[in-house]
Design a protein around this motif. Structure first.
Motif, PDB file in Angstrom:
ATOM      1  N   TRP A  27      -0.976   7.260  -6.010  1.00 36.90           N
ATOM      2  CA  TRP A  27      -1.907   8.018  -5.171  1.00 36.90           C
ATOM      3  C   TRP A  27      -1.688   9.499  -5.418  1.00 36.90           C
ATOM      4  N   ASN A  35      -5.019   4.295  -5.630  1.00 36.51           N
ATOM      5  CA  ASN A  35      -5.746   4.594  -4.398  1.00 36.51           C
ATOM      6  C   ASN A  35      -6.556   5.870  -4.566  1.00 36.51           C
ATOM      7  N   ASP A  70      -2.239  -2.494  -3.572  1.00 36.15           N
ATOM      8  CA  ASP A  70      -3.147  -1.419  -3.954  1.00 36.15           C
ATOM      9  C   ASP A  70      -2.418  -0.627  -5.034  1.00 36.15           C
ATOM     10  N   HIS A 124       0.861  -1.197   0.000  1.00 36.07           N
ATOM     11  CA  HIS A 124       0.000   0.000   0.000  1.00 36.07           C
ATOM     12  C   HIS A 124       0.889   1.236   0.000  1.00 36.07           C
ATOM     13  N   VAL A 125       1.049   1.941  -1.134  1.00 40.89           N
ATOM     14  CA  VAL A 125       0.253   1.953  -2.333  1.00 40.89           C
ATOM     15  C   VAL A 125       1.186   2.450  -3.441  1.00 40.89           C
ATOM     16  N   ASN A 156      -8.277   0.598  -4.818  1.00 40.80           N
ATOM     17  CA  ASN A 156      -8.671   0.839  -3.432  1.00 40.80           C
ATOM     18  C   ASN A 156      -9.321   2.216  -3.303  1.00 40.80           C
TER      19      ASN A 156
END
Length: 435
Positions: free
Chosen positions: A119, A185, A182, A115-116, A250
């Protein structure tokens, strides 16, 4: 069954080989956290078989341009699959966080959701700008696509090198320590409208156009003006991740009537994405799971509202409940909500026909450290003490405290110190008893 944990975003030093050596806290700065300590690792391995790191694998902490500017970092040349020949950083400054946290997970006997990779938030401003300068102009989408490929390739190759050195996944498929990522995101707009008629991507709506991520915008959208970067991310992840590592989209508030169709749309667009040549191979985008963050309240959304969204996503792919916590004003209220959610969720587990819920991760360990303590009543604005997680700190050390402002006053909540313990609370037993 998973728990989110923090390891600490501090300087690290190691003895021995960088992949297999022992990592310790560089005492010149920063503070170790939960998963750094073997005592907490042992507790986590008792209750979970997978973890998600809250911060350590985000671009902010792997690039470590703390002022958002990477212009001074030494560069090297990268030949991207789109034909761009660009300058990229010569290393991930935070790669030690990858190896240290993987070593801690291996020691604990738990796997990890990554994660991630992509983003809008917690990505240095310079990553999107010319010369990686936080004050430069935004780069073209062709250059951004090349940088995007370099970043995903570099992170996943770091993980692969660690696995090779530690002989992980050498003899069997499905045995990767990072078993899911992910990939993208929170790319859907909070105020998304019908995807067939209006704006639905973060940064596309009237209130967020060309705004920085801290104000609800997205540099990704500002550069691309469409969903191309999301499709690219799943194509690059498929090119550089092992074929049996699960690739996830996600998002939060995924049960809202305006957001559910936006997530459905992007999931279907990813699955329908075209193949492109990467490293001499034809590679299509790959989506294996939709990850429902599930930061819910004890009364909103209703179980029915949540379940209706869940079933729509299961019609497309498997589902991970990736960041579950519950805003509740009392321990008993939280326990009732946890019981109701798990009674519903288990219907869609391994005995469900078709796509399934394959993972549920609770977003944190203890109530006192939770990011939603305090919680806010959005009707009244009142801030109240919340009981969102499954454990409570027993404060045996009385050293580290978090000052929390409630509407009713100030409280100093204990934070983990070596010597403190965790106690199961009513919500923990509600989960167990629901099964």
């Amino acid at each position: 069954m998973g728990l989110a944990v923090e390891y600490g975003n501090f300087g690290l030093k190691y003895t021995g080989d960088k992949y297999t050596g022992t990592y310790t806290h560089d005492k010149s700065w920063g503070t170790p956290n939960e998963f750094y300590y073997s005592e907490v690792q042992q507790g986590i391995s008792k209750h979970a078989n997978t973890i998600t790191l809250g911060n350590e694998l985000k671009p902010q902490f792997l690039l470590q341009w703390w002022d958002g500017d990477g212009s001074s970092q030494t560069k090297t040349t990268f030949n991207a699959s789109n034909g761009q020949k660009i300058q990229v950083p010569d290393k991930l400054n935070g790669e030690a966080l990858i190896y240290a946290t993987l070593n801690a997970a291996k020691k604990s006997g738990v796997k990890m959701r990554g994660h991630v990779l992509t983003w809008h938030s917690q990505t240095p401003e310079g990553f999107f700008r010319e010369n990686y300068s936080k004050n430069g102009n935004l780069v073209s989408k062709e250059v951004m696509t090349a940088r995007h490929e370099w970043y995903i390739k570099t992170v996943l190759e770091c993980v692969a090198e660690w696995e090779k050195a530690n002989r992980v996944a050498e003899k069997e498929t499905g045995n990767h320590l990072i078993w899911a990522w992910d990939v993208v995101n929170e790319a859907m707009a909070d105020d998304a409208s019908d995807p067939s008629t209006g704006s639905w991507l973060r940064g596309s709506t009237a209130g967020t156009k060309d705004k920085d991520p801290a104000n609800g915008g997205s540099r990704w959208y500002e550069i691309y003006k469409n969903e191309e970067f999301i499709i690219n991310a799943f194509r690059f992840a498929n090119a550089y991740a092992p074929a049996d590592v699960k690739l996830c989209y996600n998002d939060y508030n995924e049960y809202q009537s305006n957001k559910t169709p936006a997530i459905e749309k992007i999931a279907n667009l990813i699955k329908a994405g075209s193949a492109q040549t990467i490293n001499g191979k034809s590679v299509s985008p790959r989506l294996d799971a939709i990850a429902m963050q599930s930061h819910v309240g004890s009364s909103w959304p209703s179980i029915t509202e949540y379940e209706n969204a869940l079933k729509k996503f299961l019609a497309i792919a498997d589902v991970h409940v990736s960041e579950l916590d519950i805003s509740a004003a009392s321990s008993s209220e939280a326990a009732t909500a946890y019981a109701n959610y798990f009674k519903m969720l288990k219907k869609y587990g391994k005995n469900y026909s078709g796509n399934k819920i394959t993972c549920v991760t609770i977003w944190g360990i203890n109530n006192e450290s939770s990011w939603i303590n305090p919680s806010t009543n959005y009707n009244t604005g009142e801030k109240y003490k919340s009981y969102p997680l499954l454990f409570t700190i027993v404060d045996n050390v009385a050293k580290t405290k978090k000052e929390v402002q409630y509407t009713s006053g100030t409280e100093f909540l204990p934070q983990y110190d070596l010597g403190d313990t965790y106690d199961t609370n009513n919500s923990f037993w509600a989960v167990i008893n629901s099964h």
